[in-house]
Design a protein around this motif. Structure first.
Motif, PDB file in Angstrom:
ATOM      1  N   SER A 126       0.547  -1.065  -0.141  1.00  0.00           N
ATOM      2  CA  SER A 126       0.044   0.045   0.019  1.00  0.00           C
ATOM      3  C   SER A 126       0.727   1.047   0.007  1.00  0.00           C
ATOM      4  O   SER A 126       0.462   2.183   0.317  1.00  0.00           O
ATOM      5  N   HIS A 127       1.906   1.184  -0.781  1.00  0.00           N
ATOM      6  CA  HIS A 127       2.944   2.317  -0.413  1.00  0.00           C
ATOM      7  C   HIS A 127       2.359   3.723  -1.126  1.00  0.00           C
ATOM      8  O   HIS A 127       3.053   4.711  -0.971  1.00  0.00           O
ATOM      9  N   LEU A 128       1.287   3.613  -1.913  1.00  0.00           N
ATOM     10  CA  LEU A 128       0.944   4.826  -2.633  1.00  0.00           C
ATOM     11  C   LEU A 128      -0.255   5.552  -1.534  1.00  0.00           C
ATOM     12  O   LEU A 128      -0.789   6.654  -1.724  1.00  0.00           O
ATOM     13  N   ASN A 129      -0.275   4.733  -0.402  1.00  0.00           N
ATOM     14  CA  ASN A 129      -1.634   5.190   0.685  1.00  0.00           C
ATOM     15  C   ASN A 129      -0.935   5.299   2.110  1.00  0.00           C
ATOM     16  O   ASN A 129      -0.962   4.351   2.513  1.00  0.00           O
ATOM     17  N   ASN A 130      -0.321   6.418   2.221  1.00  0.00           N
ATOM     18  CA  ASN A 130       0.105   6.844   3.696  1.00  0.00           C
ATOM     19  C   ASN A 130      -0.950   6.284   4.739  1.00  0.00           C
ATOM     20  O   ASN A 130      -0.271   5.710   5.808  1.00  0.00           O
ATOM     21  N   SER A 131      -2.084   6.392   4.576  1.00  0.00           N
ATOM     22  CA  SER A 131      -3.121   6.074   5.804  1.00  0.00           C
ATOM     23  C   SER A 131      -3.043   4.762   5.883  1.00  0.00           C
ATOM     24  O   SER A 131      -2.853   4.021   7.164  1.00  0.00           O
ATOM     25  N   ALA A 132      -3.156   3.906   4.899  1.00  0.00           N
ATOM     26  CA  ALA A 132      -3.140   2.501   5.061  1.00  0.00           C
ATOM     27  C   ALA A 132      -1.629   1.862   5.337  1.00  0.00           C
ATOM     28  O   ALA A 132      -1.856   1.017   6.403  1.00  0.00           O
ATOM     29  N   GLN A 133      -0.549   2.478   5.192  1.00  0.00           N
ATOM     30  CA  GLN A 133       0.558   2.179   5.517  1.00  0.00           C
ATOM     31  C   GLN A 133       0.654   2.135   7.241  1.00  0.00           C
ATOM     32  O   GLN A 133       1.301   1.698   7.755  1.00  0.00           O
ATOM     33  N   ARG A 134       0.271   3.527   7.661  1.00  0.00           N
ATOM     34  CA  ARG A 134       0.401   3.849   9.184  1.00  0.00           C
ATOM     35  C   ARG A 134      -0.551   2.641   9.904  1.00  0.00           C
ATOM     36  O   ARG A 134      -0.116   2.000  10.780  1.00  0.00           O
ATOM     37  N   GLU A 135      -1.518   2.295   9.376  1.00  0.00           N
ATOM     38  CA  GLU A 135      -2.431   1.282   9.830  1.00  0.00           C
ATOM     39  C   GLU A 135      -1.613  -0.196  10.007  1.00  0.00           C
ATOM     40  O   GLU A 135      -1.542  -1.093  10.920  1.00  0.00           O
ATOM     41  N   ALA A 136      -0.988  -0.422   8.865  1.00  0.00           N
ATOM     42  CA  ALA A 136      -0.296  -1.610   8.564  1.00  0.00           C
ATOM     43  C   ALA A 136       0.970  -1.673   9.790  1.00  0.00           C
ATOM     44  O   ALA A 136       1.240  -2.570  10.361  1.00  0.00           O
ATOM     45  N   LEU A 137       1.494  -0.498   9.858  1.00  0.00           N
ATOM     46  CA  LEU A 137       2.694  -0.506  10.914  1.00  0.00           C
ATOM     47  C   LEU A 137       2.201  -0.653  12.333  1.00  0.00           C
ATOM     48  O   LEU A 137       2.675  -1.307  13.114  1.00  0.00           O
ATOM     49  N   GLU A 138       1.068  -0.153  12.589  1.00  0.00           N
ATOM     50  CA  GLU A 138       0.468  -0.178  13.841  1.00  0.00           C
ATOM     51  C   GLU A 138       0.040  -1.862  14.127  1.00  0.00           C
ATOM     52  O   GLU A 138       0.055  -2.227  15.189  1.00  0.00           O
ATOM     53  N   LEU A 139      -0.626  -2.260  12.942  1.00  0.00           N
ATOM     54  CA  LEU A 139      -0.774  -3.887  13.255  1.00  0.00           C
ATOM     55  C   LEU A 139       0.352  -4.398  13.480  1.00  0.00           C
ATOM     56  O   LEU A 139       0.257  -5.558  14.569  1.00  0.00           O
ATOM     57  N   ARG A 162      16.924  -1.708   9.127  1.00  0.00           N
ATOM     58  CA  ARG A 162      17.404  -1.451   7.560  1.00  0.00           C
ATOM     59  C   ARG A 162      16.647  -0.387   6.868  1.00  0.00           C
ATOM     60  O   ARG A 162      16.873  -0.014   5.657  1.00  0.00           O
ATOM     61  N   ASN A 163      16.009   0.462   7.937  1.00  0.00           N
ATOM     62  CA  ASN A 163      15.510   1.789   7.289  1.00  0.00           C
ATOM     63  C   ASN A 163      14.647   1.477   6.261  1.00  0.00           C
ATOM     64  O   ASN A 163      14.558   2.275   5.324  1.00  0.00           O
ATOM     65  N   LYS A 164      13.754   0.568   6.297  1.00  0.00           N
ATOM     66  CA  LYS A 164      12.590   0.205   5.411  1.00  0.00           C
ATOM     67  C   LYS A 164      11.428   1.421   5.407  1.00  0.00           C
ATOM     68  O   LYS A 164      10.611   1.289   4.447  1.00  0.00           O
ATOM     69  N   ILE A 165      11.293   2.056   6.595  1.00  0.00           N
ATOM     70  CA  ILE A 165      10.226   3.085   6.620  1.00  0.00           C
ATOM     71  C   ILE A 165      10.787   4.326   6.285  1.00  0.00           C
ATOM     72  O   ILE A 165      11.448   5.232   7.256  1.00  0.00           O
ATOM     73  N   GLN A 166      11.013   4.647   5.196  1.00  0.00           N
ATOM     74  CA  GLN A 166      11.609   5.798   4.745  1.00  0.00           C
ATOM     75  C   GLN A 166      11.043   7.003   4.564  1.00  0.00           C
ATOM     76  O   GLN A 166      11.656   8.213   4.658  1.00  0.00           O
ATOM     77  N   ASN A 167       9.698   7.007   4.639  1.00  0.00           N
ATOM     78  CA  ASN A 167       8.963   8.128   4.620  1.00  0.00           C
ATOM     79  C   ASN A 167       8.976   8.875   6.140  1.00  0.00           C
ATOM     80  O   ASN A 167       8.691   8.003   7.149  1.00  0.00           O
ATOM     81  N   ASP A 172       7.717   8.713  11.920  1.00  0.00           N
ATOM     82  CA  ASP A 172       7.443   9.600  13.045  1.00  0.00           C
ATOM     83  C   ASP A 172       6.185   9.177  13.858  1.00  0.00           C
ATOM     84  O   ASP A 172       6.182   9.057  15.096  1.00  0.00           O
ATOM     85  N   HIS A 173       5.404   8.688  12.979  1.00  0.00           N
ATOM     86  CA  HIS A 173       4.031   8.191  13.391  1.00  0.00           C
ATOM     87  C   HIS A 173       4.301   6.685  13.913  1.00  0.00           C
ATOM     88  O   HIS A 173       3.646   6.684  15.068  1.00  0.00           O
ATOM     89  N   LEU A 174       5.165   5.819  13.683  1.00  0.00           N
ATOM     90  CA  LEU A 174       5.456   4.620  14.342  1.00  0.00           C
ATOM     91  C   LEU A 174       6.226   4.934  15.579  1.00  0.00           C
ATOM     92  O   LEU A 174       5.845   4.386  16.574  1.00  0.00           O
ATOM     93  N   ALA A 175       7.023   6.065  15.637  1.00  0.00           N
ATOM     94  CA  ALA A 175       7.791   6.310  16.859  1.00  0.00           C
ATOM     95  C   ALA A 175       6.651   6.641  18.206  1.00  0.00           C
ATOM     96  O   ALA A 175       6.812   6.277  19.245  1.00  0.00           O
ATOM     97  N   TYR A 176       5.706   7.496  17.555  1.00  0.00           N
ATOM     98  CA  TYR A 176       4.594   8.069  18.365  1.00  0.00           C
ATOM     99  C   TYR A 176       3.951   6.758  19.025  1.00  0.00           C
ATOM    100  O   TYR A 176       3.343   6.614  20.220  1.00  0.00           O
ATOM    101  N   TYR A 177       3.424   5.981  18.133  1.00  0.00           N
ATOM    102  CA  TYR A 177       2.731   4.683  18.336  1.00  0.00           C
ATOM    103  C   TYR A 177       3.633   3.772  19.368  1.00  0.00           C
ATOM    104  O   TYR A 177       2.800   3.165  20.284  1.00  0.00           O
ATOM    105  N   VAL A 178       4.507   3.729  19.185  1.00  0.00           N
ATOM    106  CA  VAL A 178       5.523   2.595  20.121  1.00  0.00           C
ATOM    107  C   VAL A 178       5.373   3.491  21.378  1.00  0.00           C
ATOM    108  O   VAL A 178       5.237   2.550  22.314  1.00  0.00           O
ATOM    109  N   LEU A 179       5.539   4.736  21.475  1.00  0.00           N
ATOM    110  CA  LEU A 179       5.463   5.203  23.025  1.00  0.00           C
ATOM    111  C   LEU A 179       4.006   5.121  23.474  1.00  0.00           C
ATOM    112  O   LEU A 179       3.864   5.184  24.702  1.00  0.00           O
TER     113      LEU A 179
END
Length: 213
Positions: A126-139, A162-167, A172-179
């Protein structure tokens, strides 16, 4: 008159059986039933059925497993997201919701790694849709941290190192969600934070590592 009464009884009995079997209304089909009857169903029909989220036996067998099977590789997910656009975000949100509410028993524990694999390929597909990618990372993080699944932990650690989350916004979203989730897992100790290029993600992981020490 007697024949008419008997006919009515048989009709009502037949109708009741159809209701039980779900044959009276195709809108009552589960994803599993839909895909069993038509594996090449259109994305529109797949999505409409998925969002109805009909469950007969168990979330895993009726919704989660067949959905993952249908979206079984990154190219397929890309095609789904491209066709359905923002609607695909509502699907992955519902997928996470049903997974979180799924009974702890009654599904094959050995299939647990499939969820982390699905989250990973949904992220890339879903690399063309940041919202979908955020949901996938949270999952993926939920499955790694909240559910403590080793294979998901290995995947998210590899993605970070390996810095696969280049955006930057996604990192930043994953960092926030992690905390926000505020739950560490033992394998985080092994993360080589010096390899993580995102400052926010690196700090989030360091914060969790400090709690583990």
């Amino acid at each position: 008159m007697k024949d008419a009464i008997e006919f009515k009884k048989e009709y009502e009995k037949s109708k009741q059986i159809q209701i039980i079997l779900g044959q009276d209304d195709k809108k009552k089909q589960t994803i599993r039933e839909l895909l069993d009857s038509n594996p090449n169903v259109s994305w529109e029909e797949f999505h409409e059925n998925a969002m109805r989220c009909n469950i007969v036996e168990h979330d895993w067998y009726d919704f989660i497993a067949p959905a993952m099977h249908k979206l079984n590789d990154m190219n397929t997910i890309y095609d789904y997201v491209e066709n359905m656009g923002e609607a695909s975000v509502s699907f992955i949100k519902l997928f996470r919701e049903r997974l979180a509410k799924m009974p702890a028993i009654g599904w094959p524990y050995a299939d647990a790694p499939k969820v982390g694999n699905f989250a990973e390929r949904f992220f890339y597909g879903s690399h063309l849709n940041n919202s979908a990618q955020r949901e996938a990372l949270e999952l993926l993080w939920d499955w790694a941290a909240k559910e403590d699944r080793w294979s998901a932990q290995k995947t998210i650690i590899s993605m970070m190192e390996r810095n696969k989350i280049q955006n930057e916004d996604l990192a930043d979203h994953l960092a926030y969600y992690v905390l926000e989730v505020d739950k560490a897992f033992h394998n985080l100790k092994s993360v080589k934070t010096n390899l993580i290029k995102s400052p926010s993600l690196r700090r989030a992981v360091l914060n969790l590592q400090d709690r583990l020490n």
